[in-house]
Design a protein around this motif. Sequence first.
Motif, mmCIF file in Angstrom:
data_model
loop_
_atom_site.group_PDB
_atom_site.id
_atom_site.type_symbol
_atom_site.label_atom_id
_atom_site.label_comp_id
_atom_site.label_asym_id
_atom_site.label_seq_id
_atom_site.Cartn_x
_atom_site.Cartn_y
_atom_site.Cartn_z
ATOM 1 N N THR A 252 116.489 -11.827 -68.814
ATOM 2 C CA THR A 252 115.486 -12.874 -68.605
ATOM 3 C C THR A 252 114.168 -12.205 -68.278
ATOM 4 N N SER A 253 113.129 -12.786 -68.763
ATOM 5 C CA SER A 253 111.810 -12.250 -68.446
ATOM 6 C C SER A 253 110.969 -13.353 -67.840
ATOM 7 N N MET A 254 110.112 -12.939 -66.947
ATOM 8 C CA MET A 254 109.262 -13.883 -66.246
ATOM 9 C C MET A 254 107.810 -13.524 -66.552
ATOM 10 N N THR A 255 107.026 -14.510 -66.873
ATOM 11 C CA THR A 255 105.603 -14.281 -67.114
ATOM 12 C C THR A 255 104.855 -14.522 -65.814
ATOM 13 N N LEU A 256 104.191 -13.492 -65.342
ATOM 14 C CA LEU A 256 103.436 -13.599 -64.100
ATOM 15 C C LEU A 256 102.063 -14.202 -64.370
ATOM 16 N N PRO A 257 101.593 -15.073 -63.466
ATOM 17 C CA PRO A 257 100.233 -15.601 -63.633
ATOM 18 C C PRO A 257 99.211 -14.495 -63.425
ATOM 19 N N ILE A 258 98.024 -14.710 -63.943
ATOM 20 C CA ILE A 258 96.942 -13.733 -63.844
ATOM 21 C C ILE A 258 95.779 -14.375 -63.102
ATOM 22 N N CYS A 259 95.205 -13.625 -62.174
ATOM 23 C CA CYS A 259 94.061 -14.105 -61.403
ATOM 24 C C CYS A 259 92.900 -14.396 -62.363
ATOM 25 N N SER A 260 92.303 -15.553 -62.214
ATOM 26 C CA SER A 260 91.192 -15.959 -63.084
ATOM 27 C C SER A 260 89.912 -15.176 -62.794
ATOM 28 N N CYS A 261 89.864 -14.444 -61.683
ATOM 29 C CA CYS A 261 88.677 -13.665 -61.322
ATOM 30 C C CYS A 261 88.811 -12.200 -61.726
ATOM 31 N N CYS A 262 89.839 -11.523 -61.174
ATOM 32 C CA CYS A 262 89.978 -10.074 -61.390
ATOM 33 C C CYS A 262 90.949 -9.733 -62.517
ATOM 34 N N HIS A 263 91.654 -10.716 -63.030
ATOM 35 C CA HIS A 263 92.575 -10.578 -64.166
ATOM 36 C C HIS A 263 93.778 -9.688 -63.887
ATOM 37 N N ARG A 264 94.146 -9.538 -62.613
ATOM 38 C CA ARG A 264 95.369 -8.803 -62.257
ATOM 39 C C ARG A 264 96.528 -9.782 -62.177
ATOM 40 N N HIS A 265 97.735 -9.267 -62.392
ATOM 41 C CA HIS A 265 98.923 -10.103 -62.267
ATOM 42 C C HIS A 265 99.128 -10.502 -60.808
ATOM 43 N N ILE A 266 99.580 -11.722 -60.606
ATOM 44 C CA ILE A 266 99.872 -12.222 -59.272
ATOM 45 C C ILE A 266 101.385 -12.168 -59.092
ATOM 46 N N MET A 267 101.820 -11.426 -58.080
ATOM 47 C CA MET A 267 103.238 -11.253 -57.809
ATOM 48 C C MET A 267 103.774 -12.466 -57.057
ATOM 49 N N PRO A 268 105.080 -12.717 -57.133
ATOM 50 C CA PRO A 268 105.661 -13.920 -56.522
ATOM 51 C C PRO A 268 105.376 -14.110 -55.033
ATOM 52 N N ASN A 269 105.278 -13.057 -54.240
ATOM 53 C CA ASN A 269 105.051 -13.216 -52.800
ATOM 54 C C ASN A 269 103.594 -13.068 -52.386
ATOM 55 N N ASP A 270 102.691 -12.933 -53.349
ATOM 56 C CA ASP A 270 101.266 -12.818 -53.034
ATOM 57 C C ASP A 270 100.740 -14.133 -52.475
ATOM 58 N N LYS A 271 99.769 -14.026 -51.596
ATOM 59 C CA LYS A 271 99.111 -15.219 -51.055
ATOM 60 C C LYS A 271 97.994 -15.588 -52.022
ATOM 61 N N CYS A 272 98.239 -16.575 -52.834
ATOM 62 C CA CYS A 272 97.268 -16.985 -53.841
ATOM 63 C C CYS A 272 97.153 -18.505 -53.843
ATOM 64 N N VAL A 273 96.204 -18.994 -54.612
ATOM 65 C CA VAL A 273 96.057 -20.437 -54.789
ATOM 66 C C VAL A 273 95.974 -20.732 -56.279
#
Length: 59
Positions: A3-24
């Motif tokens: 199984t593969s999971m597609t990680l979201p990407i920050c709309s500002c810095c374009h880095r992948h957001i990991m599952p436990n990151d504090k993001c919005v």
Amino acid sequence: MSTSMTLPICSCCHRHIMPNDKCVKFNCPECGSVLIWRCESCREAARPFTCRSCSFSGP
């Protein structure tokens, strides 16, 4: 089985957001059609994002 999971990407810095990151995530305040992701670093630094649909820009 693989199984593969597609990680979201920050709309500002374009880095992948990991599952436990504090993001919005939120819909664009202008058009509402694009999901904006912001990592903790970009959020705290108030880095601007731009909607890829309507070109709205915000902190």
